[in-house]
Structures are given as C-alpha cells and as structure tokens.
Write a protein that holds these residues in place. Structure first.
Motif, PDB file in Angstrom:
ATOM      1  N   ARG A 162       0.821  -1.437   0.222  1.00  0.00           N
ATOM      2  CA  ARG A 162       0.137  -0.269   0.064  1.00  0.00           C
ATOM      3  C   ARG A 162       0.822   1.306  -0.163  1.00  0.00           C
ATOM      4  N   THR A 163       2.364   1.093   0.167  1.00  0.00           N
ATOM      5  CA  THR A 163       2.819   2.195   0.065  1.00  0.00           C
ATOM      6  C   THR A 163       3.115   2.935  -1.251  1.00  0.00           C
ATOM      7  N   GLY A 164       2.534   2.686  -2.200  1.00  0.00           N
ATOM      8  CA  GLY A 164       3.146   3.431  -3.766  1.00  0.00           C
ATOM      9  C   GLY A 164       4.583   2.737  -4.341  1.00  0.00           C
ATOM     10  N   ARG A 165       4.730   1.697  -3.886  1.00  0.00           N
ATOM     11  CA  ARG A 165       5.823   0.953  -4.953  1.00  0.00           C
ATOM     12  C   ARG A 165       5.549   0.666  -5.926  1.00  0.00           C
ATOM     13  N   ARG A 166       6.208   0.433  -7.123  1.00  0.00           N
ATOM     14  CA  ARG A 166       6.255   0.628  -8.514  1.00  0.00           C
ATOM     15  C   ARG A 166       5.483  -1.013  -8.791  1.00  0.00           C
ATOM     16  N   ARG A 167       6.655  -2.065  -8.358  1.00  0.00           N
ATOM     17  CA  ARG A 167       7.314  -3.197  -8.562  1.00  0.00           C
ATOM     18  C   ARG A 167       7.026  -3.797  -7.194  1.00  0.00           C
ATOM     19  N   SER A 168       6.373  -5.007  -7.501  1.00  0.00           N
ATOM     20  CA  SER A 168       6.866  -6.231  -6.949  1.00  0.00           C
ATOM     21  C   SER A 168       7.061  -7.005  -6.740  1.00  0.00           C
ATOM     22  N   LEU A 169       8.661  -8.005  -6.868  1.00  0.00           N
ATOM     23  CA  LEU A 169       8.592  -8.956  -6.900  1.00  0.00           C
ATOM     24  C   LEU A 169       9.036 -10.387  -5.965  1.00  0.00           C
TER      25      LEU A 169
ATOM     26  N   ALA B 215       0.973 -14.075  -5.356  1.00  0.00           N
ATOM     27  CA  ALA B 215       0.807 -12.937  -5.858  1.00  0.00           C
ATOM     28  C   ALA B 215      -0.704 -13.206  -6.468  1.00  0.00           C
ATOM     29  N   TYR B 216      -1.164 -13.740  -6.883  1.00  0.00           N
ATOM     30  CA  TYR B 216      -2.697 -14.024  -6.466  1.00  0.00           C
ATOM     31  C   TYR B 216      -3.775 -13.641  -5.372  1.00  0.00           C
ATOM     32  N   ARG B 217      -3.055 -13.949  -4.915  1.00  0.00           N
ATOM     33  CA  ARG B 217      -4.600 -13.912  -3.525  1.00  0.00           C
ATOM     34  C   ARG B 217      -4.323 -12.214  -2.972  1.00  0.00           C
ATOM     35  N   TYR B 218      -3.260 -11.168  -3.603  1.00  0.00           N
ATOM     36  CA  TYR B 218      -2.920 -10.317  -3.142  1.00  0.00           C
ATOM     37  C   TYR B 218      -3.183  -9.202  -4.658  1.00  0.00           C
ATOM     38  N   ALA B 219      -3.768  -9.705  -5.568  1.00  0.00           N
ATOM     39  CA  ALA B 219      -4.122  -9.199  -6.452  1.00  0.00           C
ATOM     40  C   ALA B 219      -5.200  -7.934  -6.960  1.00  0.00           C
ATOM     41  N   ASP B 220      -5.357  -7.484  -6.042  1.00  0.00           N
ATOM     42  CA  ASP B 220      -6.399  -6.622  -5.636  1.00  0.00           C
ATOM     43  C   ASP B 220      -5.138  -5.215  -5.246  1.00  0.00           C
ATOM     44  N   ARG B 221      -4.321  -5.759  -4.037  1.00  0.00           N
ATOM     45  CA  ARG B 221      -3.446  -4.656  -4.006  1.00  0.00           C
ATOM     46  C   ARG B 221      -2.502  -4.896  -4.822  1.00  0.00           C
ATOM     47  N   LEU B 222      -2.002  -5.654  -5.159  1.00  0.00           N
ATOM     48  CA  LEU B 222      -0.980  -5.396  -6.066  1.00  0.00           C
ATOM     49  C   LEU B 222      -1.606  -4.684  -7.568  1.00  0.00           C
ATOM     50  N   LYS B 223      -2.418  -4.007  -7.587  1.00  0.00           N
ATOM     51  CA  LYS B 223      -2.935  -3.938  -9.056  1.00  0.00           C
ATOM     52  C   LYS B 223      -2.336  -2.568  -9.719  1.00  0.00           C
ATOM     53  N   GLY B 224      -1.656  -2.183 -10.728  1.00  0.00           N
ATOM     54  CA  GLY B 224      -0.822  -1.242 -11.303  1.00  0.00           C
ATOM     55  C   GLY B 224       0.297  -1.660 -10.573  1.00  0.00           C
ATOM     56  N   LYS B 225       0.624  -2.767 -10.118  1.00  0.00           N
ATOM     57  CA  LYS B 225       1.851  -3.326  -9.978  1.00  0.00           C
ATOM     58  C   LYS B 225       2.562  -4.415 -10.530  1.00  0.00           C
ATOM     59  N   LYS B 226       3.783  -4.635 -10.797  1.00  0.00           N
ATOM     60  CA  LYS B 226       4.926  -5.997 -11.333  1.00  0.00           C
ATOM     61  C   LYS B 226       4.832  -7.215 -10.751  1.00  0.00           C
ATOM     62  N   VAL B 227       4.236  -8.416 -10.825  1.00  0.00           N
ATOM     63  CA  VAL B 227       5.174  -9.385 -10.213  1.00  0.00           C
ATOM     64  C   VAL B 227       6.089 -10.161 -10.642  1.00  0.00           C
TER      65      VAL B 227
ATOM     66  N   GLY C  62      -8.145 -19.664 -15.665  1.00  0.00           N
ATOM     67  CA  GLY C  62      -9.112 -19.269 -16.934  1.00  0.00           C
ATOM     68  C   GLY C  62      -7.945 -18.436 -17.358  1.00  0.00           C
ATOM     69  N   SER C  63      -6.780 -17.611 -16.595  1.00  0.00           N
ATOM     70  CA  SER C  63      -5.797 -17.231 -17.716  1.00  0.00           C
ATOM     71  C   SER C  63      -4.664 -16.560 -16.424  1.00  0.00           C
ATOM     72  N   ILE C  64      -3.622 -16.262 -16.932  1.00  0.00           N
ATOM     73  CA  ILE C  64      -2.544 -16.125 -16.289  1.00  0.00           C
ATOM     74  C   ILE C  64      -2.839 -14.122 -16.127  1.00  0.00           C
ATOM     75  N   PRO C  65      -2.736 -13.954 -14.343  1.00  0.00           N
ATOM     76  CA  PRO C  65      -3.310 -12.612 -14.480  1.00  0.00           C
ATOM     77  C   PRO C  65      -2.152 -11.354 -15.090  1.00  0.00           C
ATOM     78  N   SER C  66      -2.921 -10.083 -15.625  1.00  0.00           N
ATOM     79  CA  SER C  66      -1.702  -8.974 -16.078  1.00  0.00           C
ATOM     80  C   SER C  66      -0.380  -9.007 -15.131  1.00  0.00           C
TER      81      SER C  66
END
Length: 110
Positions: free
Chosen positions: A21-28, A38-50, A71-75
């Motif tokens: 939630r701190t505005g970090r642009r990427r998550s690795l 990465a899938y459990r917290y997809a809502d928190r990671l919106k706009g960030k890349k894992v 159904g697909s790999i999340p974007s």
C-alpha cells in the motif's frame, strides 16, 4: 515441518501487506515452489508488476495450473525463466522488463 511453512508464509504475508500500500511501483517474488501470494493479493497489487523467477519446467506447471484455476494468467504477473546455475538474476529480470531504479519489495522464498 508443515507448521514451519505456515509460520514462514504468515510472516512474509504480514511483512508484505503494508508495503503493498506504500506506492511502491513494483513487487518482485523470487520463488522455487508454488506460491499463491501474487494471486491472493491481486487487488492490493493492482498497477504493480510481480516478477516470478524460476526454472522453465517449474513455470510451465505453474502456468498450466493458473490457467486451469483462473482461466488465464493475471496481467500483473510476469514470469521470468532462469537457470540458477547459469543465468544472472540481473540479466533475467531486465529481459523480463524489470527496471532497477524503481522501488521494489523483494521476496526470496523456498
């Protein structure tokens, strides 16, 4: 052994949550086993890349299971194949689109 895995997962989840939630642009996420963070917290990671880094053979299994379950790999998830004996993490991440000047939260779990 399973209790240790649960404790480890809980510790990493609790550490990761506030940072998402701190505005970090990427998550690795650097993993060697099946992780669902990465899938459990997809809502928190919106706009960030894992970036999920692992062996090609392991990633094929993960991709197949994700497609079956979701159904697909999340974007927001970018798979980056690595041979830990031959490749450098820096080169693999850059080839996957990672920019090292961006703030990043690193998780190395397995």
């Amino acid at each position: 052994m399973s209790n240790l895995l649960l404790i480890r997962t809980r510790f990493i989840d609790d550490t990761c949550k506030p940072r998402s939630r701190t505005g970090r642009r990427r998550s690795l996420s650097l993993v060697r086993d099946s992780i669902t963070r990465a899938y459990r917290y997809a809502d928190r990671l919106k706009g960030k890349k894992v970036f999920e880094v692992d062996y090609q053979s392991t990633q094929q299994i993960k991709k197949q299971r994700l497609e079956e379950a979701l159904g697909s790999i999340p974007s927001h998830v970018q798979f980056a194949e690595i041979d830990f004996k031959r490749d450098t993490l820096r080169d693999v991440l850059r080839a996957a689109g990672y920019t090292p000047v961006e703030k990043t939260f690193f998780i190395w779990e397995a």
